[in-house]
Design an enzyme around this catalytic site. Structure first.
Site, PDB file in Angstrom:
ATOM      1  N   GLY A  43     133.442  14.840 -54.606  1.00  0.00           N
ATOM      2  CA  GLY A  43     132.929  14.524 -55.926  1.00  0.00           C
ATOM      3  C   GLY A  43     131.416  14.452 -55.890  1.00  0.00           C
ATOM      4  N   GLN A  48     123.186  12.063 -58.743  1.00  0.00           N
ATOM      5  CA  GLN A  48     123.035  12.362 -57.312  1.00  0.00           C
ATOM      6  C   GLN A  48     122.218  13.629 -57.057  1.00  0.00           C
ATOM      7  OE1 GLN A  48     127.467  11.815 -56.463  1.00  0.00           O
ATOM      8  NE2 GLN A  48     126.538  11.132 -54.549  1.00  0.00           N
ATOM      9  N   CYS A  90     130.005   8.266 -49.443  1.00  0.00           N
ATOM     10  CA  CYS A  90     129.249   8.792 -50.581  1.00  0.00           C
ATOM     11  C   CYS A  90     128.223   9.789 -50.048  1.00  0.00           C
ATOM     12  CB  CYS A  90     128.555   7.636 -51.297  1.00  0.00           C
ATOM     13  SG  CYS A  90     127.577   8.158 -52.720  1.00  0.00           S
ATOM     14  N   LEU A  91     128.093  10.906 -50.722  1.00  0.00           N
ATOM     15  CA  LEU A  91     127.131  11.918 -50.268  1.00  0.00           C
ATOM     16  C   LEU A  91     125.701  11.374 -50.307  1.00  0.00           C
ATOM     17  CD1 LEU A  91     128.572  15.103 -52.029  1.00  0.00           C
ATOM     18  CD2 LEU A  91     128.793  14.471 -49.622  1.00  0.00           C
ATOM     19  N   HIS A 132     134.848   6.306 -58.526  1.00  0.00           N
ATOM     20  CA  HIS A 132     133.614   6.348 -57.724  1.00  0.00           C
ATOM     21  C   HIS A 132     132.519   7.127 -58.471  1.00  0.00           C
ATOM     22  CE1 HIS A 132     131.514   6.812 -53.669  1.00  0.00           C
ATOM     23  NE2 HIS A 132     130.860   7.658 -54.441  1.00  0.00           N
ATOM     24  N   GLU A 133     132.885   8.301 -58.982  1.00  0.00           N
ATOM     25  CA  GLU A 133     131.893   9.143 -59.678  1.00  0.00           C
ATOM     26  C   GLU A 133     131.471   8.523 -61.002  1.00  0.00           C
ATOM     27  OE1 GLU A 133     130.597  11.272 -57.841  1.00  0.00           O
ATOM     28  OE2 GLU A 133     132.195  11.240 -56.358  1.00  0.00           O
ATOM     29  N   HIS A 136     128.743   6.042 -60.588  1.00  0.00           N
ATOM     30  CA  HIS A 136     127.400   6.619 -60.407  1.00  0.00           C
ATOM     31  C   HIS A 136     126.660   6.742 -61.742  1.00  0.00           C
ATOM     32  CE1 HIS A 136     126.825   7.725 -56.224  1.00  0.00           C
ATOM     33  NE2 HIS A 136     128.024   8.271 -56.148  1.00  0.00           N
TER      34      HIS A 136
HETATM   35 ZN   LIG Z   1     129.016   8.662 -54.379  1.00  0.00          ZN
END
Ligand SMILES: [Zn+2]
Length: 163
Positions: A43, A48, A90-91, A132-133, A136
């Site tokens: 995701g 991000q 998380c990226l 999660h997304e 953000h």
């Molecule tokens: Zn994340």
């Protein structure tokens, strides 16, 4: 696209609703999907990659090959119930994984790239990824979903390594 890494302050901002679902948004979403796949992510939310707008992309887990992806624009969580623990990363916080609490079942409404409203009742990993997304878009990162004690320890650790 360059993925913003914690403590980049853009990750803590609130995003604005998408006003126009136009060609620009479609190509940005496609670029985000490519970026997500290139780093084997599941995701990726707009902030991000430095875009403060309310949309995210993620893998469509109903496709068993995990090749399809979803784009959720202006998502709204309209039901939430139950609680599960999920091990997340998380990226934007690369290399760190920890258990956090999530709702077990949610209903989420969003627009797709055609501007059509879609309602999802995701299960398991799909539900966790959506949550999660979605977070953000409100500047919330997964450590914010830990207990305070656990979060303090985790944040100390990531602050030491991500500068
Ligand atoms: Zn994340």
């Amino acid at each position: 696209m360059e993925i913003k890494i914690y403590p980049d302050p853009i990750l803590l901002e609130n995003c604005n609703d998408v006003v126009n679902i136009d060609e620009d948004l479609v190509s940005t979403a496609k670029e985000m999907i490519d970026t997500m796949k290139s780093v084997e992510g599941i995701g990726l939310a707009a902030p991000q990659v430095g875009i403060l707008q309310r949309f995210f992309v993620c893998i469509d887990f109903s496709d068993e090959n995990r090749e399809e992806s979803l784009v959720l624009i202006n998502p709204q969580i309209t039901k939430k119930e139950g609680r599960i623990e999920s091990k997340e990363g998380c990226l934007s916080i690369p290399g760190f994984y920890e258990y956090v609490y999530r709702y077990e079942n949610i209903e989420i409404k969003a627009l797709d790239l055609d501007g059509k409203e879609v309602v999802y009742n995701p299960q398991g990993l799909q539900s966790v990824v959506f949550q999660h997304e979605y977070d953000h878009l409100d500047g919330i990162l997964f450590p914010d979903r830990m207990s305070q004690i656990k979060k303090d320890i985790f944040m100390k650790k990531i602050k030491r390594e991500l500068k």
